[in-house]
Every structure is written in C-alpha cells, then in structure tokens.
Design an enzyme around this catalytic site. Structure first.
Site, PDB file in Angstrom:
ATOM      1  N   ASP A 159       0.879  -1.278   0.030  1.00 44.41           N
ATOM      2  CA  ASP A 159       0.041  -0.037  -0.146  1.00 44.41           C
ATOM      3  C   ASP A 159       0.939   1.468   0.057  1.00 44.41           C
ATOM      4  O   ASP A 159       1.963   1.329   0.412  1.00 44.41           O
ATOM      5  CB  ASP A 159      -0.886   0.204   1.272  1.00 44.41           C
ATOM      6  CG  ASP A 159      -0.238   0.226   2.606  1.00 44.41           C
ATOM      7  OD1 ASP A 159       0.948  -0.629   2.873  1.00 44.41           O
ATOM      8  OD2 ASP A 159      -0.681   0.766   3.378  1.00 44.41           O
TER       9      ASP A 159
ATOM     10  N   GLU B  84       0.043  -1.411   5.507  1.00 43.32           N
ATOM     11  CA  GLU B  84       1.152  -0.891   6.433  1.00 43.32           C
ATOM     12  C   GLU B  84       0.964   0.512   6.887  1.00 43.32           C
ATOM     13  O   GLU B  84       1.127   0.754   8.085  1.00 43.32           O
ATOM     14  CB  GLU B  84       2.775  -1.157   5.908  1.00 43.32           C
ATOM     15  CG  GLU B  84       3.671  -0.741   6.752  1.00 43.32           C
ATOM     16  CD  GLU B  84       4.172   0.543   6.712  1.00 43.32           C
ATOM     17  OE1 GLU B  84       5.257   0.690   7.792  1.00 43.32           O
ATOM     18  OE2 GLU B  84       3.842   1.431   5.964  1.00 43.32           O
TER      19      GLU B  84
END
EC number: 3.4.11.4
Length: 410
Positions: free
Chosen positions: A81, A176
């Site tokens: 991400d 994350e």
C-alpha cells in the site's frame, strides 16, 4: 539492473494501492489485491518457488538455497500500500536522467516546483537518475521502491548462481501505512529466523529502534442550552477538549521534537457544544517515559472528571506497537551483517531511530526480529516525493550482499 529498476518501479507506481483507514476489509482496498496478484505472477516468472497469496492479501515466496551449508532462513519485506496523506490515483512518474541538481518544475500549469531551497538534500543527487511525480499525486516510492528492489535482487540472485546463499523468503504486506501490516501476517508460515524491511529513506539508512506507540481517543460530553439562559447550565464540550489539551506540555509536540525526544500529538479534534472528540498519539523511545506519558493522559482525565463529573471525559487508550530495539538487541548480529554489507559496498551506514513505526516494529514482537533498510526515497507521502534510481541500485546490492554474507558466515 538500472533499466529493470526503472521499468518495474514506474509500472508499479501506476497501480493505485492506497490503503483506507475507514475500511474494515483485509486488505482495505481492491488495488492492493490487484497488485498482489500481479506480483504473484511476476515472482513465478522470476523463478521463485512456494509463491502464495493468502485470503488477506499477503504475498510470500521463496528463493531456494543454492548451498549445502546450514544457513539461517532470512526474509525481505516491503508493503503493497501507499500512504493516505495525498492522492495516489493516476500517478505519472517523471524520469530525470543525469539530474543537474537544480530545481525541477513538476507541473508548470499548477506551478509545482521541487527546489533546493525547500529541500536542501536535492543537489546531493546531481548526476543521478531520479524519478519524481508530475506534481498532482504522491509517487509511492514508500514502499514500491523497496518492493522493486526485492524483486530485482531476487531476479539477480536467480541468474547469478555463483553467489551462494541460503533460503531467502520474500513477503509483500498490505495496509502498512495505516498500521495494520502485521495484523494477519503468518510468522510461522513465513518461516524465517529474522528479516529486513526495505522501507527506509536515503542512502545508508539502517534502523532498528522505533517509537513505543499508543493511541488515545477522548470523548468530551457537554450540556447544550440556549446561550441566552446558559448560566450555570451549559457545559461546552469543545472547551473541555481545549482545556484538556492545555494541560499537556506545549513543547512536547512533534513540531518541537527530534532525535530521541517523545511527544503527544493531537491528530484530530471534532465536535460542538454537546460533544467533542479528540484523537491523540503518544510516542516515546524509552519504555518508562512512554508509560509516564500515558499516566499523564490518565491523570488529566481524572482531574477533569473530578471537576466536571465522571461522564464529562471518557478515555479509550491502547498500545499500538513497541520499540523494536528490545527484540533486536538479543540478535544484534543481524544488524551487524547489514552494517558490514553496506561498508563493503562503500556505503556509510546511517544509524538513527525511526521516528515512526514500520511493519518490523510489530513483527519483532511477533517473533520475527526485523530491522529496516534504506530504499532511496525522499519526501514521502506528498507531491514532492522522489526516488534516486542510483540509490535503489545500491539497495539491491545490499540485499544481495546480506544474503551472501549469511551463507559465508554459516
């Protein structure tokens, strides 16, 4: 190697993989699933084995050992991400070869200019190939630079079997950026003794200390009446929130702290007379100071409850992650090997505490000690983000050298 880095990286950043804090799915966005599926195919093409993507979007793969020595299994991780701070949709990476060290106009129409005055480190990349945004999105070097470097390093090791190494595991994790990266990470299935996140910044970064972190949600309950007849009746919830914040030391905020200094940070404040909600994060490297900061929050709440009533302030506070140093110290050799790998490549290690957290912070407490290594990116999470391909190449060399040294020292 350089062309492979550019090709992979510019292709990867065009996929929108921003996570979403308001989503309760895993991963939180479909773009991460799309990206994970692509990487599964590319890991297979590179020649890795045991390539999997589980129901939660975690991608894992194996570079088999090419030695008979008993070498510890090591891992390299990056996250799928990108940050939520600025848009990551329709990223248009701009390649600047042989960068001259001067200001770059990212977007003439919007007058977005990357300048040495605002970013003093910029001239140090003179002569490098750097990749920037077009001034309308973030770049996504955090962490697609690290992800690209792992892919290129694995490809290199596959095609250069003369470099001996033990079994290497690779993992790409979702979410994350919103602190959920390790939430569903299967340490046992990963099967490494320790790992490295490729999630750092400029050349030489080697990090194995992170904050101790907690989040505090405060709800202030007021009593709303007509302001014309409010005397001795009204209790203004927004003013309660302001009063609470006034009890915290002004100088212990992010904008006044650096290095090993901790802080209280008011992330958001919303509300009206009837009810207001404030969200704080509490950070400190020292565990005792961290606990003292949480006690300060609790004591202020108690004082205000005594003054205004038990229901006036409601506190929900939870620990988020802890300083990974506590778990890294017993296996300090993993830091030493990374340090020696950098030195052997004429890279000066820059050891400093992470004023934040990485997946490694939580993974270290889940039984997988995980320091963090540089990737070559600068100015993460915004339109001025850029990455040096030359430094990315150095990061690839560090991955290769770490794998080689573990085999050599076995």
């Amino acid at each position: 190697m350089k062309q492979e880095l550019i090709e992979r990286f510019t292709r990867y950043v065009k996929i929108d993989t921003q996570s979403n804090e308001d989503s309760h799915t895993v991963p939180t966005t479909p773009g991460q699933i799309e990206f994970g599926k692509l990487l599964v195919e590319e890991l297979k093409e590179v020649g890795l084995t045991e390539v999997t993507m589980d129901d939660n979007g975690y991608v894992m793969a194996t570079l088999p050992a090419n030695t008979d020595k008993d070498v510890p299994v090591i891992g390299f991780l990056a996250h799928l991400d990108t940050a939520t701070d600025f848009t990551g949709k329709n990223v248009k990476p701009q390649i600047h070869e042989n960068f001259d060290g001067n200001a770059i106009t990212l977007n003439e129409e919007l007058n977005v200019v990357l300048t040495p005055e605002q970013f003093p480190e910029l001239p140090s990349y003179k002569g490098h190939t750097i990749i920037t945004t077009d001034g309308t999105t973030l770049l996504g070097a955090d962490d697609k630079a690290g992800l690209t470097e792992i892919m290129v390093a694995m490809n290199y090791l596959i095609h250069n079997p003369q470099i001996k190494h033990g079994k290497v595991r690779v993992a790409f994790t979702p979410d994350e950026e919103i602190g959920r990266g390790p939430a569903h990470f299967d340490v046992e299935a990963f099967g490494a003794s320790f790992a490295y996140t490729m999630d750092g910044g400029p050349l030489g970064g080697l990090e194995y200390e992170s904050f101790n972190a907690a989040g505090a949600k405060l709800t202030f309950n007021g009593t709303n009446t007509h302001p014309g007849t409010a005397k001795n009746k009204m209790r203004n919830a927004t003013k309660l929130a302001m009063e609470f914040n006034g009890h915290l030391p002004v100088e212990e905020a992010p904008e006044y702290t650096e290095g090993y200094e901790g802080f209280y940070h008011l992330l958001s404040l919303n509300g009206d007379v009837e009810q207001s909600k404030a969200y704080y994060i509490i950070r400190d490297f020292d565990r005792k100071n961290f606990e003292a900061r949480k006690n300060t929050i609790e004591n202020i709440v108690k004082q205000m409850q005594e003054k205004y009533g038990q229901d006036a302030v409601v506190l929900e506070m939870n620990d988020q992650y802890y300083n990974m140093l506590e778990k890294i110290e017993p296996v300090r050799e993993i830091v030493d090997i990374a340090y020696e790998a950098m030195k052997s490549l004429n890279i000066e290690p820059n050891i400093h505490p992470i004023r934040g957290g990485t997946d490694g912070s939580q993974l270290s407490y889940m039984g997988l000690p995980t320091p963090n290594i540089f990737t070559g990116g600068e100015n993460y999470h915004g339109k001025f983000e850029y990455v040096s391909v030359d430094v990315m190449e150095k990061a690839v060399q560090v991955i290769i050298e770490i794998a080689r040294r573990f085999e050599e020292q076995a």
